[in-house]
Each structure stands twice: as C-alpha cells, then as structure tokens.
Design an enzyme around this catalytic site. Sequence first.
Site, PDB file in Angstrom:
ATOM      1  N   GLY A 173       0.791  -1.207   0.000  1.00  0.00           N
ATOM      2  CA  GLY A 173       0.000   0.000   0.000  1.00  0.00           C
ATOM      3  C   GLY A 173       0.831   1.268   0.000  1.00  0.00           C
ATOM      4  O   GLY A 173       0.306   2.363  -0.114  1.00  0.00           O
ATOM      5  N   SER A 198       5.726  -8.390  -7.443  1.00  0.00           N
ATOM      6  CA  SER A 198       4.560  -8.245  -8.323  1.00  0.00           C
ATOM      7  C   SER A 198       4.606  -6.925  -9.081  1.00  0.00           C
ATOM      8  O   SER A 198       5.368  -6.032  -8.763  1.00  0.00           O
ATOM      9  CB  SER A 198       3.288  -8.309  -7.483  1.00  0.00           C
ATOM     10  OG  SER A 198       3.299  -7.275  -6.535  1.00  0.00           O
ATOM     11  N   ARG A 199       3.748  -6.835 -10.084  1.00  0.00           N
ATOM     12  CA  ARG A 199       3.503  -5.555 -10.751  1.00  0.00           C
ATOM     13  C   ARG A 199       2.411  -4.833  -9.968  1.00  0.00           C
ATOM     14  O   ARG A 199       1.721  -5.416  -9.145  1.00  0.00           O
ATOM     15  CB  ARG A 199       3.021  -5.799 -12.183  1.00  0.00           C
ATOM     16  CG  ARG A 199       4.078  -6.397 -13.089  1.00  0.00           C
ATOM     17  CD  ARG A 199       3.610  -6.344 -14.544  1.00  0.00           C
ATOM     18  NE  ARG A 199       4.523  -7.050 -15.423  1.00  0.00           N
ATOM     19  CZ  ARG A 199       5.676  -6.537 -15.870  1.00  0.00           C
ATOM     20  NH1 ARG A 199       6.049  -5.313 -15.506  1.00  0.00           N
ATOM     21  NH2 ARG A 199       6.451  -7.239 -16.668  1.00  0.00           N
ATOM     22  N   ILE A 201      -1.051  -3.274  -8.974  1.00  0.00           N
ATOM     23  CA  ILE A 201      -2.481  -3.447  -9.241  1.00  0.00           C
ATOM     24  C   ILE A 201      -3.167  -2.105  -9.007  1.00  0.00           C
ATOM     25  O   ILE A 201      -3.732  -1.520  -9.902  1.00  0.00           O
ATOM     26  CB  ILE A 201      -3.100  -4.528  -8.320  1.00  0.00           C
ATOM     27  CG1 ILE A 201      -2.511  -5.897  -8.618  1.00  0.00           C
ATOM     28  CG2 ILE A 201      -4.619  -4.560  -8.479  1.00  0.00           C
ATOM     29  CD1 ILE A 201      -2.897  -6.508  -9.947  1.00  0.00           C
ATOM     30  N   ASP A 260      -9.583  -8.798   1.095  1.00  0.00           N
ATOM     31  CA  ASP A 260      -8.263  -9.202   1.584  1.00  0.00           C
ATOM     32  C   ASP A 260      -8.404 -10.020   2.850  1.00  0.00           C
ATOM     33  O   ASP A 260      -7.943  -9.623   3.920  1.00  0.00           O
ATOM     34  CB  ASP A 260      -7.417  -7.944   1.888  1.00  0.00           C
ATOM     35  CG  ASP A 260      -6.794  -7.379   0.618  1.00  0.00           C
ATOM     36  OD1 ASP A 260      -6.458  -8.173  -0.277  1.00  0.00           O
ATOM     37  OD2 ASP A 260      -6.630  -6.158   0.545  1.00  0.00           O
ATOM     38  N   SER A 268      -1.040 -16.682   1.102  1.00  0.00           N
ATOM     39  CA  SER A 268      -0.518 -16.246  -0.187  1.00  0.00           C
ATOM     40  C   SER A 268       0.948 -15.833  -0.077  1.00  0.00           C
ATOM     41  O   SER A 268       1.816 -16.299  -0.820  1.00  0.00           O
ATOM     42  CB  SER A 268      -1.377 -15.073  -0.675  1.00  0.00           C
ATOM     43  OG  SER A 268      -0.757 -14.392  -1.730  1.00  0.00           O
TER      44      SER A 268
END
Lengths: 505, 505
Positions: A173, A198-199, A201, A260, A268
Amino acid sequence: MVYTKTLTVKIIDINADKPIALLHTKTANDLLAFPQNRVGIKWKEKSLHYIVDVTDTMVDENTLGIYKDITGVTKLQTGDKVEVSLLPFPQSVQYIIKKIKNKVLDENEIKEIINDIVDNKLSDIEISAFLAAVTINGINLDETTDICKAMTATGDIIEFNVPQVLDKHSIGGINGRVSMIVTPIITSLGYIMPKTASRSISSAAGTADCMEVLADVSFDVKDIKRMVAEVGGMLAWNGKVDLCPADDKMIKIRHGLGLDPEGLVIASVLSKKKSVSATHLIIDIPVGPTVKVRTKEDGERWANKFLKISKDIGIKTKVVLTNGEVPCGRYFGAALEAKGAFEVLENKYFDNLAEKACEISGCLLELVGRVEQGKGYDLARETIKSGQALTKFKEIIKIQNGHIFSSEEVPIAKFTEEIKAEESGKIVVMDVSCLTKIARTSGAPHDQQAGIILLKEVGEKVKIGESIFTIHSNSQDKLKIAVDQAKATFSETIKIEKIILEEVN
Amino acid sequence: MVYTKTLTVKIIDINADKPIALLHTKTANDLLAFPQNRVGIKWKEKSLHYIVDVTDTMVDENTLGIYKDITGVTKLQTGDKVEVSLLPFPQSVQYIIKKIKNKVLDENEIKEIINDIVDNKLSDIEISAFLAAVTINGINLDETTDICKAMTATGDIIEFNVPQVLDKHSIGGINGRVSMIVTPIITSLGYIMPKTASRSISSAAGTADCMEVLADVSFDVKDIKRMVAEVGGMLAWNGKVDLCPADDKMIKIRHGLGLDPEGLVIASVLSKKKSVSATHLIIDIPVGPTVKVRTKEDGERWANKFLKISKDIGIKTKVVLTNGEVPCGRYFGAALEAKGAFEVLENKYFDNLAEKACEISGCLLELVGRVEQGKGYDLARETIKSGQALTKFKEIIKIQNGHIFSSEEVPIAKFTEEIKAEESGKIVVMDVSCLTKIARTSGAPHDQQAGIILLKEVGEKVKIGESIFTIHSNSQDKLKIAVDQAKATFSETIKIEKIILEEVN
C-alpha cells in the site's frame, strides 16, 4: 457410460483467461450442458476440462470452439477431432458450499479446492463464492497452513541447495522500493536473496514495474537459479515463474472485489516464500489509516498468524509493523521510484526510505545470526556508505540484461507541472492514497515514466504558492487531468496546519 | 474530467451473456483498465457500461470489440465510433462488501444493487460474492421485502385492471404438472390466472417445457394481456417476458452454485407474482428428503416468511406444505408430463397429481371467497368431472396456437425399454431425484419426448421380474446409457421391502 459426441476443434482468438468450450446451442442441449456447466474433452489420451458457453452462429453443431490462450497449454489445434461429454460439478464445489455453511475444511478438501483452481476446474463464479465465504466465515490456523502448503505444492519450487535463503515481503500500500535497496544490501554481504515481486495493481508502481525500467524482469526458474548462483540475488517479476498459480488466480478475483481476508493474504505471502525456498524472512506490515492494516492491534493479530504459519511450514520469520501514514521516500511511479532507490544506494541522501531499508536489512541480518541483536541496522547502513550495496545492485542489473546503471540515467516523463501550496503553514499530512491516485491519472504504471516527485515532506513549513509536488506524464491530456484532480483534491491530499492561528495586535 | 479514447466498434459473434468490451492489451493499459474493470462507452448521447476483457490479436489498438447479443439492446454496429473511458467500480460493490461484513442493507442500497444487476454494471463474480454473503449472513424480513420490491420495479409489470388475479407457485423439485390442471380449473370458474412458468434446470421438465409440447409458450406482455382477456388465462414461459431481470440473472448464478438462500428464493417467487399483478396466491412447498425443503419445521419457517412478505407487498397468500417424498403422477419428461395433465383433465383416472391439483385449486377458491372453508376441493373436482376444466384447457391451448387437444395425440419417444423388479415385495420408496436423473440421461428435457413412465406406485406389491417403469428416448445411445444407469442405481431408486422376511418350516 456417458453420452459423448465427436466434435471438430476451432480455435478462437480471444483471451478468456479460463478454459471455455464454445458449443452451438443445439449441441449444448443435446449434451444437457448449460452455460457454466463443465464438459470433458478426450483427445490423444488426454482428458481436459472446459466450462461451457453457447452460441448460435460462432460455431456450428459439429464444432467445439476453444479460446486461444488455453491452447498454449493443451496444444489443441483447429481441425482436431475430440470426444466431448458433460461432466458433473467437481467435488470441490461441495467443499466450497461446506465453507459457505461455516464448516472447517480438512486438509484433503483444501487440497482439492486448490488443485481444481489450478486445473481450471472451478469457474470464477465459484472461486468468488469461496473467497466471500472465507472472508465472512474465516479460516482457522490449520486451514491457513493447509492452504499455504497446497498452494506451494501446486506450483514451481526453486531450490538453491544452500542452508540459508533470505527474503522480505511487505503487505503493501506504500510507495518507495525498499526491496530494491534491501536485496543488494543483503546479497552484498554474501547471502542469497531471490526476490520475486509483483507488478502494480492499485499502486503507482510495483517492484517489478520499477526494476523493469532498469533491466529485464521476466525470468524462468532456470534463469533465476543461474542469476542467484552468479550474483547471489535478483529482482524478478513473479508472474513469469509459476510459483503459486492457485494464489495468482484467487488474487485476480480478490482484487476485483477488494477482498483481503487475513488468512488468505497470509497463506498467499508465505506460500510464495516457501516456493523460493526462503529460510529467513522479514514481513513488513505498514499500519496506517489508508493501508491494508489500519491499527496496531490488527497488525499484532496479523503478525501472530504470520509467525504461527511460518513455524508450521519451516520458515524463521520476524514481523515488523511500520509507519504506513507517510510517503516512503519522495517518488511515486515506476521510473521515479527506481531513481529513488538508486539515489539511496548512491549515498546522495538518507531519507525515510533509506532508513526503512536499513531497518529491514538489519532485522534480516540479526535473524540469520550475522550480527547480534541491535547491530543489524549499522551493518546494513555501512554497506550503503561503503558503496558495496551499490556495486552489488549494478551487478544485479547487469545480470538481468540491464542498461541503466545510475540514478541520473533513469528516464523521466517529458511533460511536467507543479502543484502549489494553497495556504501557508506546516505540512501535517501527505496522503499516500490520494497521491497514488494522482500518479495513476498521470499515466502510472502503464506510462513507466509518469508519476509524482514530492518537493516537501511531512513536518516541513511551506508558504502559500510554494511548490509541494510535481506531476510528470508523457501525455499532455493525462497531465492536464491529473493536475485538475490534484487541485480538486488538494486539501485532502496535503493537510497544512496554520502555525499562527491568529495575530492579535 | 476523465481520460477518453475514441475507438471503432467491431461486433463479435459470441453470446457472452454479459456486456464485455474487448480491448487490445495496449489500449486497456493506456486506459488503466484491467480485466473485470468497467469502461463507459459514450455513443449517440447514450452512456453504456461494459466489463473489460483483453486480447492481443482479436481487435487492434483502435478497435473496441463488443459481443453480439448485447448489441441487440444497444444497437451498436461494426464501424460506429465511440468514446471509451475507465469507470470506477460501481457504488453497489461497496454495498456487497457491506453485506459480506454482515451489515443490514437499507432500501436504497438494495435498490442500487438490483438496478446495477439489471444494468449489467455488476459482474458475475460480484453477484456470486453477493449471493454467497446473503446465503451465509442471511437477509432480514425488511431486506427481503426491499429486494422483492426492487426486483419487481426493475422489470415489466402486467396489469389486468381487475380486482382479483389468481396464481400459484411450487418451490419445486417434484415431477407432475399441477399448474396445467389448476390453471384450467380456476379460469373455467371465471377467474383470471396468468400463469408464467420456467423451463427445466435440473428436473426432467418444467411447466414451460411441457406446455410447449402442446402449444407456443413464448409470449410478450401484449400477447399475455390479449389471451387473458379472451380466455381468462394461459401457461407461458417466463423467459420471454422480462418480469424480473435481476432475479433471472441471480438465478443463473445460484443454480450453478446450488445456492438457494431462503430470503432470495422468497423474494424471487413473490416479485414475479407481483409482476403479473397477482392478488390471491397459493404457495406449494413440497417437503421431503430429496427436495429443497427437508423438514416440516423448515417448511413452517419458509411459510411464515412467505406470508409476512406477501402482506408487505399486498398479495393475499396461503402456503401449503405438501408431500415431497413420492412422485406426483406417473410421468417424468415434458411430453409425458403434459400427457399426464391431459389424462387427469380427461377424467381417465384420479391419481395423487389430480388430488394435489384439486387441493391447491380448492385453497385458491377458498382464499378468493368463492366458497367457504373446506368446500374448495369439491368444487375444483367437479370442474374436472363435468369436463368444464378440459374445455377451458383446450381453449387455452388453442389461443396459444396449439395443435394437440387430447392425451392420445401427445407424441412419445420411439425407443423404449422396461426396468424390472430385482426382488419381490412391497415398494416403499420411488426416489424422485434418482428417477429425474434417469429421465435426463434418456434425453429429457432437450428431447421433449424422452422420459419415464412409472408402471407401479409406492405401496404396491411386485414380483421379481415384473416391470416397474419404462424409459423412453429418441436416441438409442441415450436409451442404452439410461438403462445402464437405472440398473446400476436400482436399489437406490426403487426400495422394495420383503413382505415375508423368512419362512421357517
């Protein structure tokens, strides 16, 4: 025995992101198959599962339409003859209904759900119902561990055959690329740190987006093992390696719904770390009003779950709660955040991004036993001061076929405009969530060079008309819209408190 | 102001069952649109909402692919120029998350969810999460009433401008076409009964399937009003009239997941009845181990909810709990069940299907004040005996452009095989759910003429080798598979108890 029809395959060029069998309405009726039902397809001794959609014209009665991207896996081609029959709903749908009924799932039931997600036997609709049920009814620690293990088991595992593999993860975040600083610090000290990321979102950039400004990020397991063997670490996009395909599918649906659920987020994160054989791990939980975890109490609950599951799957983990209320460093956007990480490693300044990176590196070094408690931060900071971390970062960029080796070479968008203070006083809030939205309007993350540079920081005094931040974009249209948005939301984005409330003469 | 691109429409011939905008990956990235995001499309002063999917080859960067069936509504054509921009998630997604968090939704929040389902602003994934949340957290009586009213308000309403409109509904799971007997009984006595009915989803036939064997069933509101004006009633498929589009969309997803949350089922039934302006209504709740409602206690809870919501929306309702443990009449399958209804009306016999139809007709006649309590059954039965109901049924068939006017004209599948008792004794169970599955394997409901005829009934004595039922199909393949299935599941389908357990000499 099951009623079966022989059909001829026709490949249809649409990326449906799931295995769809397109049947003529009459063929579907004859097979008793409704949309969302499954059909089994027998071909060359393989048995494949598809979800039914119907058409009256796109395929004829003797044809089976198959969407393109799926055939990459199955090798089916236009003209192939296949045997098609209706399948019952998979057993895992019953386990999803069991979770809807608030029952605890056992290890085998969880395995079956995860396997069926990976094998595309469950539709998005069913996965969505599962995610809603997990969000509402929760999962206990055993279920979380079972999900974590099942997700790891159904993906690739990268083994390095060394006793210590270090890693970090932030549950996100916040802007600022801590990983791009921690990875070179840790690997420069001789440890292995295979960082997958990650990319973006919903943020202005993910670590993979930022690293991609400097170098390649799409690597397979073989590449990653080679790079780690040569330089000790890398920063790769996690979407090219197939570490936890079940998790990736669930994340897509969770993001769309903004769900979430604690247990799934924890499973995850840890399953992906287990997949890269991590042995020592720091989890960073930013706490703040606009990030995932809002209060310290919530953070502690998350932390305890992370520690319990880590223990169950054999990772030595430490969790740190960090300040999620202020921007981390002064950049938003892929190229700009990459530039910020570079500047810290180049020793140009030591801001709160640098501080956080050294704290996290320090915790890792203490966890792995390199230094005693309380000495990690200094050692990490020393690798930056000495230039040792920067040298390692350049090695990593080079092995990732990179082409940019200093902060000054990082390209930035050509159109720019400054946003100015609307009153004088002290800056008390710079809202990460608002700044992220403005950066995205300016083109981030698709336009890698777009974003925001903060010119002031929280606590600083400003005068009316002084520039607070600049917006960068390669599109004049997008820049104009972003500037309008920044002006319209200024008082929410930047809170300025008057220092002198009133002057009485 | 929002970033907008001008794209050219290309119509793609696929029935996606929801409004999909297919964008080139680069165009999607430029718009910041991920799969499952929404884009707004401005065209001829209209504003349309589509859900994003991406492709690399199906459309180019300047093209917007639109799936075919949607354009039937919007009139978009290949070559049209449209303005496309990213939309935020609709507000209703927040209300779905509110229900996931187990909060009560107010009238406006429910209206917005239902409106957005109708307007295709919510994806199947989001609707699925809503349905899971409603199943788990439940909805209270106020929410149920609000959903019912919102579903009625978003569809067509058929008004007849008469003080009394009678109707019935069964919440299902049982064979036998009670509605095809009740409708002619009631209308033959001068009342209005505009019966709309569904096609089969998981049964061997729905009322619409059965009626279609005899006559047309696809009518619009204008047709229905004309037919009711001329003969007092009709039996039409509810899928052609657009009475409760939100409900129809939710039902599709519920069926796939096997979710029947009480509140939604009740809102669904009553909203459709309100849409045909029903004033007096009988709800039939079959209770049994293989149907929706398993126990009498559950049935009573359902009944009380039906009564409360009916009162709120102004329908005078009576609920009857009926025996859901035994087959209703002796037929399974569209043509066969139509034949059964005909035979009852033709006075050929008076079985448990006839009895149920007279009971329900009787309750309606008492509810509407035609006869005093306890006299309805006899009056209903009298309309059958006198032939008055049969005459009315033929009028209804005729006005629906029908072509079959007696049970003997009903066509039955040409291939047939008998299933024989595997032991001697008394039949104690004929399992509706197993018989339904066998009928479906034989081709029902797609093959309208396929199905099962029971030759014995529960309580009857049989000898080993005696025929218990026959299976009918127009496909020798399907017949063979159905026979195999019937033999493999015989002891589950037909339970025979030995009368003499042991002979001792």
